[in-house]
Design a protein around this motif. Structure first.
Motif, short mmCIF file in Angstrom:
data_model
loop_
_atom_site.label_atom_id
_atom_site.label_comp_id
_atom_site.label_asym_id
_atom_site.label_seq_id
_atom_site.Cartn_x
_atom_site.Cartn_y
_atom_site.Cartn_z
N PRO A 248 48.10 48.53 36.38
CA PRO A 248 47.17 48.78 35.17
C PRO A 248 45.66 48.33 35.34
N SER A 249 44.83 48.93 34.46
CA SER A 249 43.52 48.51 34.77
C SER A 249 43.21 47.18 34.33
N VAL A 250 43.72 46.45 33.66
CA VAL A 250 43.43 45.01 33.41
C VAL A 250 43.74 44.39 34.79
N VAL A 251 44.70 44.53 35.35
CA VAL A 251 45.16 43.83 36.50
C VAL A 251 43.99 44.11 37.56
N TYR A 252 43.50 45.44 37.63
CA TYR A 252 42.37 45.67 38.56
C TYR A 252 40.97 44.89 37.96
N GLY A 253 41.02 44.86 36.71
CA GLY A 253 39.70 43.91 36.44
C GLY A 253 40.03 42.52 36.63
N PHE A 254 41.24 41.94 36.44
CA PHE A 254 41.41 40.79 36.70
C PHE A 254 41.22 40.33 38.33
N ILE A 255 41.52 41.30 39.18
CA ILE A 255 41.15 40.97 40.65
C ILE A 255 39.71 41.07 40.82
N GLY A 256 39.11 42.03 39.98
CA GLY A 256 37.73 42.13 40.29
C GLY A 256 37.11 40.84 39.84
N LEU A 257 37.42 40.14 38.82
CA LEU A 257 36.97 39.09 38.28
C LEU A 257 37.25 37.86 38.99
N THR A 258 38.41 37.76 39.82
CA THR A 258 38.86 36.64 40.55
C THR A 258 38.59 36.68 41.95
N VAL A 259 38.37 37.89 42.65
CA VAL A 259 38.17 38.12 44.03
C VAL A 259 36.85 38.87 44.18
N VAL A 260 36.59 39.87 43.42
CA VAL A 260 35.39 40.75 44.04
C VAL A 260 34.13 40.09 43.71
N VAL A 261 34.13 39.66 42.28
CA VAL A 261 32.91 38.86 41.84
C VAL A 261 32.50 37.73 42.59
N PRO A 262 33.34 36.90 42.78
CA PRO A 262 32.85 35.74 43.49
C PRO A 262 32.56 36.13 44.86
N ALA A 263 33.20 37.03 45.61
CA ALA A 263 32.75 37.45 46.79
C ALA A 263 31.41 37.98 46.82
N ILE A 264 31.10 38.90 46.02
CA ILE A 264 29.65 39.42 46.16
C ILE A 264 28.74 38.31 45.66
N ARG A 265 29.23 37.37 44.84
CA ARG A 265 28.14 36.15 44.51
C ARG A 265 27.91 35.46 45.76
N HIS A 266 29.09 35.23 46.65
CA HIS A 266 28.84 34.71 47.84
C HIS A 266 28.00 35.17 48.85
N VAL A 267 28.09 36.50 49.10
CA VAL A 267 27.45 37.26 49.99
C VAL A 267 26.09 37.75 49.47
N ALA A 268 26.02 38.31 48.35
CA ALA A 268 24.82 38.75 48.07
C ALA A 268 23.85 38.03 47.18
N GLY A 269 24.43 36.81 46.63
CA GLY A 269 23.70 36.07 45.85
C GLY A 269 24.02 36.40 44.28
N GLY A 270 23.14 36.04 43.39
CA GLY A 270 23.11 36.66 42.01
C GLY A 270 24.44 36.11 41.42
N THR A 271 24.72 36.74 40.40
CA THR A 271 26.07 36.21 39.42
C THR A 271 27.28 36.96 40.04
N GLY A 272 26.93 38.18 40.71
CA GLY A 272 28.31 38.84 41.29
C GLY A 272 28.62 39.82 40.50
N PHE A 273 28.23 39.80 38.90
CA PHE A 273 28.51 40.71 38.29
C PHE A 273 27.59 42.05 38.35
N GLY A 274 28.02 43.06 38.08
CA GLY A 274 27.10 44.03 38.10
C GLY A 274 27.72 45.34 38.65
N ILE A 275 26.89 46.37 38.86
CA ILE A 275 27.16 47.64 39.47
C ILE A 275 28.01 47.73 40.72
N LEU A 276 27.56 46.80 41.62
CA LEU A 276 28.40 46.90 42.87
C LEU A 276 29.91 46.43 42.77
#
Lengths: 307, 295
Positions: free
Chosen positions: A134-162
């Protein structure tokens, strides 16, 4: 005599059953048609109310970048510039399709050309599972894995188009893949045989013959994937940051049409300008979904003519 | 590069990309189960959710999801069946059928948030249903109908024409042939389709936020009268489903343990959908064996 005649001309039980059954199926199909018409009608009337009832300018809506429907700008016009949302929606959609297509093609080629039996048996469930999550599960993974990873690597808040692109990439991947598989499978076997008989390698055959022949189908698959990405709401809303401003880069918070709709429409009152402006966003979504449909149809027609 | 090397290089790249896709899926499933299973306990599954305190469960959300699924299937299956029969058995190849097919395509490609907003406008506001399970079920019907219709049409078309001819040659009416011969033969395919669509309905959230609502009032599981206000069977009460719960907990809620709630709920969601997938395969195969006497 008349009695016999009447008996013969009267419709039998089977005929009546037949009419009955036919009537039921016609009613059902009419209902489906009615549903589509009513969706188009209701969203359209709400969506254009911003321009007909509130007299906002449609050019402002499509070209201005200030989204603040509750406020009036210095000239006394409502601030309903939807350009940031439109740009963000298109950015995540196109980026996701760009990233997903090579992967989808690779999986499709693997399943049809390289290892048809073993590959399909193994990858088919993988694709089905990816569709099923389900899409909310993708969203949840995005929120807990992808966003922190981007924040870590690229800086900023991690939220965004990437972050939105990464999440959507996985979501459209199965759609594009399964449609690519269908269209590659539809390429006749003798195309491949002819090419191989000329001494071409498997990759030459795949690249120069099979993929060329399947191009209309592959394009259709990509468009379908884009349609899905464009309309996806919750997964994107959870990772995009939801700031209705012009995106400055891939990692600054932004907002898509769908995310703005889902997060704001509960906070507005029906019939007011802020609410109508949101319905206009829904109308843009609906319109784009129709455009994707038309493009698919167009490609399908072109593809047919070539054969 | 000579053709042979380029062949090898291309094959290698393709294999690598396929490997990445498989890794992504494994990663997603692994992560959800790894993060979620520690939070899945009997208490989590059977206690009510909490708005401000930690330690809430998902009892009501889980029940609402299942109830909504049942209602949606009750509404959408008959319509999809009728439309599927029309498309595969009666539809002539003319402009009218073309329009109907286009309509179904449009319906299936509409963003689910648009479908949800339409449901909100028409059922919640216009028909004054309020946020209710019924409004949610109708909205999901819109979302479900094109998938189910297409599946039923395909299953019916897959039945060989010999079966129809045999029925007609026995003197059965067209309708009797369809309901008595073609439909049973198509049943395994239809059943598989229903279960797969059930999985999608179960995980759907965007269409439900503004139709079934985001609140789940206290319900009484001992009250079997669907008309009473706090009965668990009342279709007119607002109901938050599991998927909506995950979304809400992550975006708006103030619960301190939001992360563990959504991890646990995601795991439950995934496990249920995995079960649906397995069930679809198993039931389809079993029914097929039974009806065709292959085994």
């Amino acid at each position: 005599m008349d009695e016999i005649k009447e008996k013969l001309t009267r419709s039998s039980k089977a005929t009546r059953q037949d009419y009955f059954g036919k009537a039921i199926s016609y009613v059902c199909i009419a209902l489906v048609g009615l549903l589509v018409i009513s969706i188009l009608y209701f969203i359209a009337t709400r969506g254009i109310a911003t321009f007909t009832v509130n007299h906002a300018s449609i050019t402002d809506f499509l070209t201005k970048t200030n989204w603040n429907p509750g406020m009036l700008d210095s000239k006394g016009k409502p601030e309903i510039g939807a350009l940031p949302m439109i740009v963000t929606s298109f950015s995540v959609t196109i980026l996701a399709a760009l990233v997903a297509t090579p992967f989808a093609l690779a999986v499709a080629i693997f399943m049809t050309e390289i290892a048809p039996q073993r590959g399909s048996r193994f990858l088919q469930p993988v694709i089905e599972l990816l569709v099923g999550i389900p899409s909310v599960v993708y969203g949840f993974i995005g929120l807990t894995v992808v966003v922190p990873a981007i924040r870590h690597v690229a800086g900023g808040t991690g939220f965004g188009i990437l972050a939105g692109t990464v999440v959507l990439f996985v979501m459209v991947l199965p759609t594009i893949t399964s449609l690519c598989v269908d269209s590659i499978k539809a390429v006749p076997l003798y195309f491949r045989s002819a090419s191989l008989a000329l001494g071409a390698t498997r990759w030459q055959t795949t690249y120069k013959v099979v993929l060329r022949a399947a191009t209309p189908g592959i394009l259709t698959a990509i468009i379908f994937g884009m349609a899905r990405a464009f309309g996806e709401a919750l997964a994107v809303q959870m990772v995009i940051g939801n700031a209705a401003i012009m995106p400055k880069g891939l990692i600054s918070p932004a907002s898509t049409l769908t995310s703005q709709l889902t997060s704001e429409i509960g906070n507005t009152t029906l019939g007011t300008l802020p609410n109508n402006a949101l319905w206009s966003l829904a109308l843009v979504l609906l319109f784009m979904s129709l455009v994707f449909n038309i493009i698919v149809r167009f490609i399908g027609k072109r593809g047919q003519m070539k054969k | 590069m000579n053709p042979k090397t380029s062949n090898n290089v291309a094959t290698g790249i393709i294999m690598a990309l396929v490997g990445i896709v498989v890794l992504i899926l494994a990663g997603i499933l692994g992560y959800i189960l790894y993060a979620g299973i520690p939070h899945m306990s009997w208490h989590f599954l059977t206690s009510a959710s909490q708005s401000f305190k930690a330690g809430g469960g998902i009892r009501d959300q889980l029940f609402n999801s299942l109830y909504l699924l049942v209602l949606t299937l009750i509404i959408s299956f008959p319509i999809a069946l009728g439309s599927g029969i029309y498309l595969s058995e009666y539809a002539a190849d003319n402009w009218f059928t073309g329009i109907i097919r286009t309509a179904i395509e449009v319906l299936s490609s509409l963003p689910s948030v648009v479908v949800g907003l339409f449901g909100y406008l028409l059922f919640v506001i216009q028909f004054k249903m309020g946020f209710s399970i019924l409004a949610g079920a109708i909205a999901l019907t819109f979302f479900n109908l094109p998938l189910l219709t297409r599946n039923i049409e395909e299953s019916l078309s897959d039945v060989s024409d010999l079966q129809r001819e045999a029925g007609l040659s026995l003197g059965l009416s067209n309708w009797k042939t369809i309901t008595g011969i073609v439909l049973p033969a198509a049943l395994p395919g239809i059943l598989t389709g229903i279960i797969l669509s059930a999985g999608r309905v179960f995980g759907e959230a965007a269409a439900l936020i503004y139709t079934a609502g985001q609140s789940s009032p206290v319900v009484n599981y001992g009250d079997f009268n669907p008309m009473s206000a706090d009965s668990f069977l009342n279709p007119f009460r607002p109901a938050e489903t599991l998927a909506v719960h995950i979304w809400k907990v992550n975006t708006e809620a103030v619960t301190p343990d939001a992360l563990s709630i959504s991890a646990g709920s995601s795991a439950v969601l995934i496990i249920v959908i995995l079960l649906f997938n397995l069930l679809a395969r198993w039931a389809g195969k079993r029914l097929y064996n039974k009806m065709t006497a292959t085994k």
